[in-house]
Design a protein around this motif. Structure first.
Motif, mmCIF file in Angstrom:
data_model
loop_
_atom_site.group_PDB
_atom_site.id
_atom_site.type_symbol
_atom_site.label_atom_id
_atom_site.label_comp_id
_atom_site.label_asym_id
_atom_site.label_seq_id
_atom_site.Cartn_x
_atom_site.Cartn_y
_atom_site.Cartn_z
ATOM 1 N N GLU A 1 0.808 -1.209 0.000
ATOM 2 C CA GLU A 1 0.000 0.000 0.000
ATOM 3 C C GLU A 1 0.845 1.264 0.000
ATOM 4 O O GLU A 1 0.328 2.369 -0.188
ATOM 5 N N ASP A 2 2.144 1.138 0.224
ATOM 6 C CA ASP A 2 3.009 2.313 0.327
ATOM 7 C C ASP A 2 3.643 2.653 -1.009
ATOM 8 O O ASP A 2 3.812 1.810 -1.883
ATOM 9 N N THR A 3 4.018 3.908 -1.139
ATOM 10 C CA THR A 3 4.802 4.376 -2.269
ATOM 11 C C THR A 3 5.997 5.132 -1.722
ATOM 12 O O THR A 3 5.856 6.002 -0.866
ATOM 13 N N ILE A 4 7.193 4.788 -2.198
ATOM 14 C CA ILE A 4 8.414 5.411 -1.724
ATOM 15 C C ILE A 4 9.086 6.128 -2.891
ATOM 16 O O ILE A 4 9.172 5.591 -4.000
ATOM 17 N N CYS A 5 9.536 7.348 -2.638
ATOM 18 C CA CYS A 5 10.249 8.138 -3.641
ATOM 19 C C CYS A 5 11.733 8.180 -3.296
ATOM 20 O O CYS A 5 12.108 8.342 -2.127
ATOM 21 N N TYR A 6 12.578 8.054 -4.310
ATOM 22 C CA TYR A 6 14.026 8.152 -4.141
ATOM 23 C C TYR A 6 14.562 9.264 -5.039
ATOM 24 O O TYR A 6 14.156 9.398 -6.196
ATOM 25 N N ARG A 7 15.478 10.046 -4.484
ATOM 26 C CA ARG A 7 16.158 11.071 -5.260
ATOM 27 C C ARG A 7 17.638 11.023 -4.909
ATOM 28 O O ARG A 7 18.061 10.254 -4.047
ATOM 29 N N ARG A 8 18.448 11.839 -5.546
ATOM 30 C CA ARG A 8 19.892 11.800 -5.322
ATOM 31 C C ARG A 8 20.463 13.213 -5.247
ATOM 32 O O ARG A 8 19.946 14.140 -5.868
ATOM 33 N N VAL A 9 21.547 13.344 -4.489
ATOM 34 C CA VAL A 9 22.250 14.620 -4.347
ATOM 35 C C VAL A 9 23.737 14.356 -4.522
ATOM 36 O O VAL A 9 24.296 13.452 -3.885
ATOM 37 N N LEU A 10 24.393 15.122 -5.374
ATOM 38 C CA LEU A 10 25.829 14.971 -5.587
ATOM 39 C C LEU A 10 26.588 15.795 -4.547
ATOM 40 O O LEU A 10 26.299 16.973 -4.336
ATOM 41 N N ILE A 11 27.554 15.163 -3.877
ATOM 42 C CA ILE A 11 28.361 15.865 -2.876
ATOM 43 C C ILE A 11 29.822 15.865 -3.303
ATOM 44 O O ILE A 11 30.208 15.210 -4.266
ATOM 45 N N GLY A 12 30.644 16.579 -2.542
ATOM 46 C CA GLY A 12 32.037 16.787 -2.903
ATOM 47 C C GLY A 12 32.959 15.613 -2.649
ATOM 48 O O GLY A 12 32.537 14.504 -2.316
ATOM 49 N N PHE A 13 34.251 15.881 -2.751
ATOM 50 C CA PHE A 13 35.274 14.846 -2.791
ATOM 51 C C PHE A 13 35.728 14.364 -1.420
ATOM 52 O O PHE A 13 36.096 13.212 -1.248
ATOM 53 N N SER A 14 35.746 15.234 -0.439
ATOM 54 C CA SER A 14 36.493 14.970 0.794
ATOM 55 C C SER A 14 35.693 14.187 1.824
ATOM 56 O O SER A 14 34.465 14.059 1.730
ATOM 57 N N GLU A 15 36.420 13.704 2.828
ATOM 58 C CA GLU A 15 35.764 13.031 3.951
ATOM 59 C C GLU A 15 34.883 14.012 4.718
ATOM 60 O O GLU A 15 33.823 13.642 5.232
ATOM 61 N N ALA A 16 35.302 15.269 4.793
ATOM 62 C CA ALA A 16 34.496 16.293 5.467
ATOM 63 C C ALA A 16 33.162 16.486 4.744
ATOM 64 O O ALA A 16 32.120 16.683 5.392
ATOM 65 N N ASP A 17 33.181 16.425 3.405
ATOM 66 C CA ASP A 17 31.933 16.534 2.639
ATOM 67 C C ASP A 17 30.997 15.376 2.972
ATOM 68 O O ASP A 17 29.785 15.559 3.106
ATOM 69 N N LEU A 18 31.572 14.169 3.090
ATOM 70 C CA LEU A 18 30.772 12.991 3.417
ATOM 71 C C LEU A 18 30.153 13.124 4.805
ATOM 72 O O LEU A 18 28.945 12.891 4.991
ATOM 73 N N ARG A 19 30.979 13.497 5.789
ATOM 74 C CA ARG A 19 30.477 13.629 7.152
ATOM 75 C C ARG A 19 29.374 14.692 7.242
ATOM 76 O O ARG A 19 28.339 14.485 7.883
ATOM 77 N N ASP A 20 29.592 15.807 6.607
ATOM 78 C CA ASP A 20 28.605 16.882 6.662
ATOM 79 C C ASP A 20 27.295 16.465 6.010
ATOM 80 O O ASP A 20 26.204 16.747 6.525
ATOM 81 N N ALA A 21 27.383 15.771 4.874
ATOM 82 C CA ALA A 21 26.172 15.365 4.156
ATOM 83 C C ALA A 21 25.325 14.404 4.979
ATOM 84 O O ALA A 21 24.094 14.512 5.013
ATOM 85 N N VAL A 22 25.980 13.442 5.645
ATOM 86 C CA VAL A 22 25.245 12.434 6.410
ATOM 87 C C VAL A 22 24.802 12.981 7.763
ATOM 88 O O VAL A 22 23.627 12.889 8.140
ATOM 89 N N ASP A 23 25.726 13.577 8.510
ATOM 90 C CA ASP A 23 25.407 14.020 9.874
ATOM 91 C C ASP A 23 24.420 15.175 9.897
ATOM 92 O O ASP A 23 23.659 15.341 10.858
ATOM 93 N N ASN A 24 24.391 15.986 8.832
ATOM 94 C CA ASN A 24 23.494 17.142 8.789
ATOM 95 C C ASN A 24 22.353 16.968 7.791
ATOM 96 O O ASN A 24 21.703 17.940 7.422
ATOM 97 N N ASN A 25 22.124 15.711 7.358
ATOM 98 C CA ASN A 25 20.981 15.353 6.512
ATOM 99 C C ASN A 25 20.839 16.268 5.302
ATOM 100 O O ASN A 25 19.910 17.075 5.195
ATOM 101 N N ILE A 26 21.753 16.115 4.373
ATOM 102 C CA ILE A 26 21.708 16.926 3.162
ATOM 103 C C ILE A 26 20.421 16.709 2.373
ATOM 104 O O ILE A 26 19.964 17.579 1.644
ATOM 105 N N CYS A 27 19.809 15.535 2.537
ATOM 106 C CA CYS A 27 18.570 15.252 1.809
ATOM 107 C C CYS A 27 17.442 16.185 2.253
ATOM 108 O O CYS A 27 16.703 16.734 1.427
ATOM 109 N N ALA A 28 17.307 16.350 3.571
ATOM 110 C CA ALA A 28 16.250 17.221 4.087
ATOM 111 C C ALA A 28 16.484 18.666 3.669
ATOM 112 O O ALA A 28 15.526 19.416 3.423
ATOM 113 N N LYS A 29 17.746 19.069 3.573
ATOM 114 C CA LYS A 29 18.050 20.438 3.156
ATOM 115 C C LYS A 29 17.747 20.649 1.676
ATOM 116 O O LYS A 29 17.314 21.728 1.272
#
Length: 343
Positions: A180-208
């Protein structure tokens, strides 16, 4: 003749015709009905119906040509049949592609079971001079037979009837139905560094980026394969050269990083339970393990001397890794929709 006020007459109708209540409920839905074709390249209205078309790469072997090639796009997709010049013209501008027309038992038939009522053959075609011959639609709007064995890079064209849905994001996300559910998936491109990865995950880049979305959590092999296949399809060839990495919402929270034992420390950022995984080195257990990765431990992950407390999927084999790879990455976002599909 007794004349009743309009409100009373309406109430009387509802009492005598209860089915009208259901009709009224259906027609008062707050969401507008949309006709959607994701993740297809082209949508065409023909003979009163909207159809979706897209191309997929096919192997150089006629025996392997079949409707299953289109299933990664959508469960209802099949090799395309054509029934009007409008459909042919729309698809021909994509690129030359093998159609669903096949020669079986001394006659041509469409693989999707449709009636053969339209077939714009090129002059001197069809020409069946090989058991490896298939029917291709060219940019010139004509069908012709080609020998698949001597081809190098061929594609096939897939087709499905468009979905009627009330999902507001249906044209901008990849839709997946689960009961009965419908799920939507989208994507966001992030930068090269480990700091970019941490910021994207810990600060929920998807919600932003997409309000209402979270980083994707995965709870079954079916969902894991769906994300890999469908998200990968929406990425252009030039974009695929940039990265092979899909970042998930699985991490060891900052408050737990560095603890002596890393077992059971991975959590989904959306708060759902970690009840399934596809770790490359520990995929036989539901307990993710965070530990340094090397060639011996992670044969299918890219060798690295450094592991990070964040999980990503390598799109070539769908397996999860924690080895840090310097380069751009796609973050996969997910949202559960409250909407109806009308087809």
């Amino acid at each position: 003749m007794l004349l009743l006020p309009s409100v009373l007459r309406f109430a009387l109708v509802l009492l005598l015709e209860p089915n009208i209540v259901n009709l009224l409920i259906i027609n008062t839905s707050p969401n507008a009905v949309k006709v959607c074709c994701p993740p297809f390249d082209k949508r065409v209205e023909s003979n009163g119906t909207v159809f979706c078309f897209a191309t997929v790469i096919v192997p150089n072997d006629k025996a392997t040509i079949g409707n299953y090639l289109c299933r990664n796009l959508h469960p209802h997709a099949k090799l395309a049949s054509f029934h009007s010049e409008t459909e042919v013209h729309a698809v021909s501008i994509l690129e030359p592609a093998i159609t669903g027309l096949t020669f079986e038992v001394d006659e041509f038939t469409w693989r999707d079971g449709a009636i053969l009522d339209y077939a714009p053959w090129l002059h001197d075609h069809p020409s069946i001079n090989s058991s490896d011959a298939v029917v291709e639609l060219g940019r010139d709007l004509f069908l012709r037979t080609v020998n698949l064995k001597v081809s190098t890079s061929r594609k096939a064209v897939c087709k499905m009837e468009a979905e009627n849905t009330e999902c507001p994001d249906c044209e901008s996300c990849v839709l997946r139905r689960t009961g009965e559910d419908t799920i939507c998936y989208r994507r966001v491109l992030i930068g090269f560094s480990e700091a970019d990865l941490r910021d994207a995950v810990d600060n929920n880049i998807c919600a932003k980026t997409y309000p209402g979305y979270d980083l994707a959590s995965i709870h079954s092999k079916e969902e894991n394969d769906f994300i890999s296949d469908h998200i990968n399809y929406t990425i252009s060839a030039s974009e695929k050269k940039e990265t092979h990495i899909f970042v998930l919402g699985l991490r060891i929270p900052p408050s737990k990083q560095g603890l002596p034992s890393a077992n059971n420390l991975f959590e989904w950022t959306d708060g759902t339970p970690v009840d399934w995984n596809d770790w490359e080195d520990v995929n036989s257990t539901l307990t993710p393990v965070y530990r340094p990765a090397n060639k011996n431990e992670r044969r299918k992950c890219w060798p690295s001397t450094k592991s990070v407390p964040y999980a990503w999927m390598y799109k070539e084999n769908n397996l999860w890794c924690t080895t840090f790879i310097y380069g751009p990455k796609w973050v996969i976002c997910k949202k559960r929709e409250q909407c109806r599909h009308l087809t």
